[in-house]
Motif scaffolding. Sequence first.
Motif, PDB file in Angstrom:
ATOM      1  N   VAL A   1       0.839  -1.204   0.000  1.00  0.00           N
ATOM      2  CA  VAL A   1       0.000   0.000   0.000  1.00  0.00           C
ATOM      3  C   VAL A   1       0.873   1.252   0.000  1.00  0.00           C
ATOM      4  CG1 VAL A   1      -1.667   1.323   1.370  1.00  0.00           C
ATOM      5  CG2 VAL A   1      -1.979  -1.136   1.057  1.00  0.00           C
ATOM      6  N   LEU A   2       1.904   1.266   0.833  1.00  0.00           N
ATOM      7  CA  LEU A   2       2.788   2.435   0.898  1.00  0.00           C
ATOM      8  C   LEU A   2       3.529   2.650  -0.429  1.00  0.00           C
ATOM      9  CD1 LEU A   2       4.131   1.906   4.508  1.00  0.00           C
ATOM     10  CD2 LEU A   2       2.646   3.764   3.727  1.00  0.00           C
ATOM     11  N   PHE A   3       4.001   1.568  -1.044  1.00  0.00           N
ATOM     12  CA  PHE A   3       4.680   1.694  -2.335  1.00  0.00           C
ATOM     13  C   PHE A   3       3.734   2.222  -3.411  1.00  0.00           C
ATOM     14  CE2 PHE A   3       6.020   0.114  -6.471  1.00  0.00           C
ATOM     15  CZ  PHE A   3       7.312   0.638  -6.534  1.00  0.00           C
ATOM     16  N   THR A   4       2.509   1.740  -3.405  1.00  0.00           N
ATOM     17  CA  THR A   4       1.533   2.206  -4.388  1.00  0.00           C
ATOM     18  C   THR A   4       1.294   3.704  -4.227  1.00  0.00           C
ATOM     19  OG1 THR A   4       0.478   0.036  -4.474  1.00  0.00           O
ATOM     20  CG2 THR A   4      -0.814   1.899  -5.281  1.00  0.00           C
ATOM     21  N   SER A   5       1.135   4.149  -2.989  1.00  0.00           N
ATOM     22  CA  SER A   5       0.892   5.576  -2.737  1.00  0.00           C
ATOM     23  C   SER A   5       2.120   6.423  -3.047  1.00  0.00           C
ATOM     24  CB  SER A   5       0.494   5.808  -1.280  1.00  0.00           C
ATOM     25  OG  SER A   5      -0.740   5.214  -1.021  1.00  0.00           O
ATOM     26  N   TYR A   6       3.297   5.916  -2.715  1.00  0.00           N
ATOM     27  CA  TYR A   6       4.538   6.682  -2.854  1.00  0.00           C
ATOM     28  C   TYR A   6       5.099   6.685  -4.277  1.00  0.00           C
ATOM     29  CZ  TYR A   6       9.425   8.022  -2.234  1.00  0.00           C
ATOM     30  OH  TYR A   6      10.642   8.632  -2.350  1.00  0.00           O
ATOM     31  N   ALA A   7       4.978   5.578  -4.978  1.00  0.00           N
ATOM     32  CA  ALA A   7       5.634   5.460  -6.280  1.00  0.00           C
ATOM     33  C   ALA A   7       4.674   5.322  -7.458  1.00  0.00           C
ATOM     34  CB  ALA A   7       6.598   4.274  -6.267  1.00  0.00           C
ATOM     35  N   VAL A   8       3.681   4.472  -7.326  1.00  0.00           N
ATOM     36  CA  VAL A   8       2.820   4.181  -8.465  1.00  0.00           C
ATOM     37  C   VAL A   8       1.877   5.342  -8.777  1.00  0.00           C
ATOM     38  CG1 VAL A   8       1.039   2.617  -9.357  1.00  0.00           C
ATOM     39  CG2 VAL A   8       2.996   1.688  -8.086  1.00  0.00           C
ATOM     40  N   ILE A   9       1.183   5.847  -7.767  1.00  0.00           N
ATOM     41  CA  ILE A   9       0.216   6.933  -8.002  1.00  0.00           C
ATOM     42  C   ILE A   9       0.910   8.179  -8.563  1.00  0.00           C
ATOM     43  CG2 ILE A   9      -1.422   8.504  -6.881  1.00  0.00           C
ATOM     44  CD1 ILE A   9      -2.522   5.667  -7.396  1.00  0.00           C
ATOM     45  N   PRO A  10       2.035   8.638  -7.981  1.00  0.00           N
ATOM     46  CA  PRO A  10       2.696   9.812  -8.585  1.00  0.00           C
ATOM     47  C   PRO A  10       3.147   9.584 -10.029  1.00  0.00           C
ATOM     48  CG  PRO A  10       3.459   9.522  -6.344  1.00  0.00           C
ATOM     49  CD  PRO A  10       2.642   8.300  -6.687  1.00  0.00           C
ATOM     50  N   ALA A  11       3.635   8.387 -10.324  1.00  0.00           N
ATOM     51  CA  ALA A  11       4.048   8.096 -11.704  1.00  0.00           C
ATOM     52  C   ALA A  11       2.842   8.131 -12.638  1.00  0.00           C
ATOM     53  CB  ALA A  11       4.739   6.735 -11.779  1.00  0.00           C
ATOM     54  N   ALA A  12       1.727   7.619 -12.181  1.00  0.00           N
ATOM     55  CA  ALA A  12       0.507   7.656 -13.004  1.00  0.00           C
ATOM     56  C   ALA A  12       0.013   9.085 -13.175  1.00  0.00           C
ATOM     57  CB  ALA A  12      -0.576   6.786 -12.378  1.00  0.00           C
ATOM     58  N   LEU A  13       0.067   9.879 -12.105  1.00  0.00           N
ATOM     59  CA  LEU A  13      -0.360  11.281 -12.199  1.00  0.00           C
ATOM     60  C   LEU A  13       0.506  12.071 -13.177  1.00  0.00           C
ATOM     61  CD1 LEU A  13      -1.122  12.041  -8.443  1.00  0.00           C
ATOM     62  CD2 LEU A  13      -2.776  11.976 -10.328  1.00  0.00           C
ATOM     63  N   ASP A  14       1.789  11.712 -13.257  1.00  0.00           N
ATOM     64  CA  ASP A  14       2.701  12.371 -14.192  1.00  0.00           C
ATOM     65  C   ASP A  14       2.565  11.839 -15.620  1.00  0.00           C
ATOM     66  OD1 ASP A  14       3.710  13.920 -12.140  1.00  0.00           O
ATOM     67  OD2 ASP A  14       5.479  12.649 -11.819  1.00  0.00           O
ATOM     68  N   GLY A  15       1.789  10.790 -15.794  1.00  0.00           N
ATOM     69  CA  GLY A  15       1.621  10.196 -17.119  1.00  0.00           C
ATOM     70  C   GLY A  15       2.767   9.294 -17.525  1.00  0.00           C
ATOM     71  N   ASP A  16       3.562   8.857 -16.537  1.00  0.00           N
ATOM     72  CA  ASP A  16       4.725   8.016 -16.826  1.00  0.00           C
ATOM     73  C   ASP A  16       4.389   6.522 -16.935  1.00  0.00           C
ATOM     74  OD1 ASP A  16       6.317  10.269 -16.803  1.00  0.00           O
ATOM     75  OD2 ASP A  16       6.901  10.019 -14.696  1.00  0.00           O
ATOM     76  N   LEU A  17       3.137   6.164 -16.701  1.00  0.00           N
ATOM     77  CA  LEU A  17       2.716   4.769 -16.802  1.00  0.00           C
ATOM     78  C   LEU A  17       1.678   4.619 -17.903  1.00  0.00           C
ATOM     79  CD1 LEU A  17       2.172   3.837 -13.037  1.00  0.00           C
ATOM     80  CD2 LEU A  17       4.105   3.207 -14.478  1.00  0.00           C
ATOM     81  N   ARG A  18       1.698   3.474 -18.543  1.00  0.00           N
ATOM     82  CA  ARG A  18       0.644   3.157 -19.501  1.00  0.00           C
ATOM     83  C   ARG A  18      -0.507   2.509 -18.757  1.00  0.00           C
ATOM     84  NH1 ARG A  18       3.264  -0.758 -23.283  1.00  0.00           N
ATOM     85  NH2 ARG A  18       4.186  -1.293 -21.315  1.00  0.00           N
TER      86      ARG A  18
END
Length: 149
Positions: free
Chosen positions: A23-40
């Motif tokens: 959960v912490l990794f998702t909040s810290y790394a995944v969500i910001p990357a998605a918000l920046d458009g860095d994930l497909r």
Amino acid sequence: MSLIDTAMYVVHFVFAGLWSGTVLFTSYAVIPAALDGDLRAGSLSAMTGKLKTVSRASSLLLFLSGGHLAGALYTVESLTGSTRGYLVLSMVGLWFVLSGLVEVGASKLADGTDQQKVRQPAADARPFLLGASVAALLLLVDAGLLLGL
């Protein structure tokens, strides 16, 4: 302490750490990357599926192992009339909160990735996953307090 009790402690601590970390990794790394458009969308969808799997499996195993430990170590009186009991009951409440917040957050992520979107689903899921992160941290603090008593 019996071998079964020891095994339940191990299962409980391993899956508490795994769930909290996910959960912490998702909040810290995944969500910001998605918000920046860095994930497909496909990558975000795969990560969301893994978050759901870890969350559901951990939730079930924590319920079973925690239920065993509570039954073996506590009575109704000790759960409702001692500091350790209050910490255990707080843990149960936080467990429900964490489960619910992760399910809602993951659902919001999945809804958008089905439409090949990334930024909006991440924005929609962010408050729920941040709340889940707080709940996960509080659960770990609670566990530390229990170990210290």
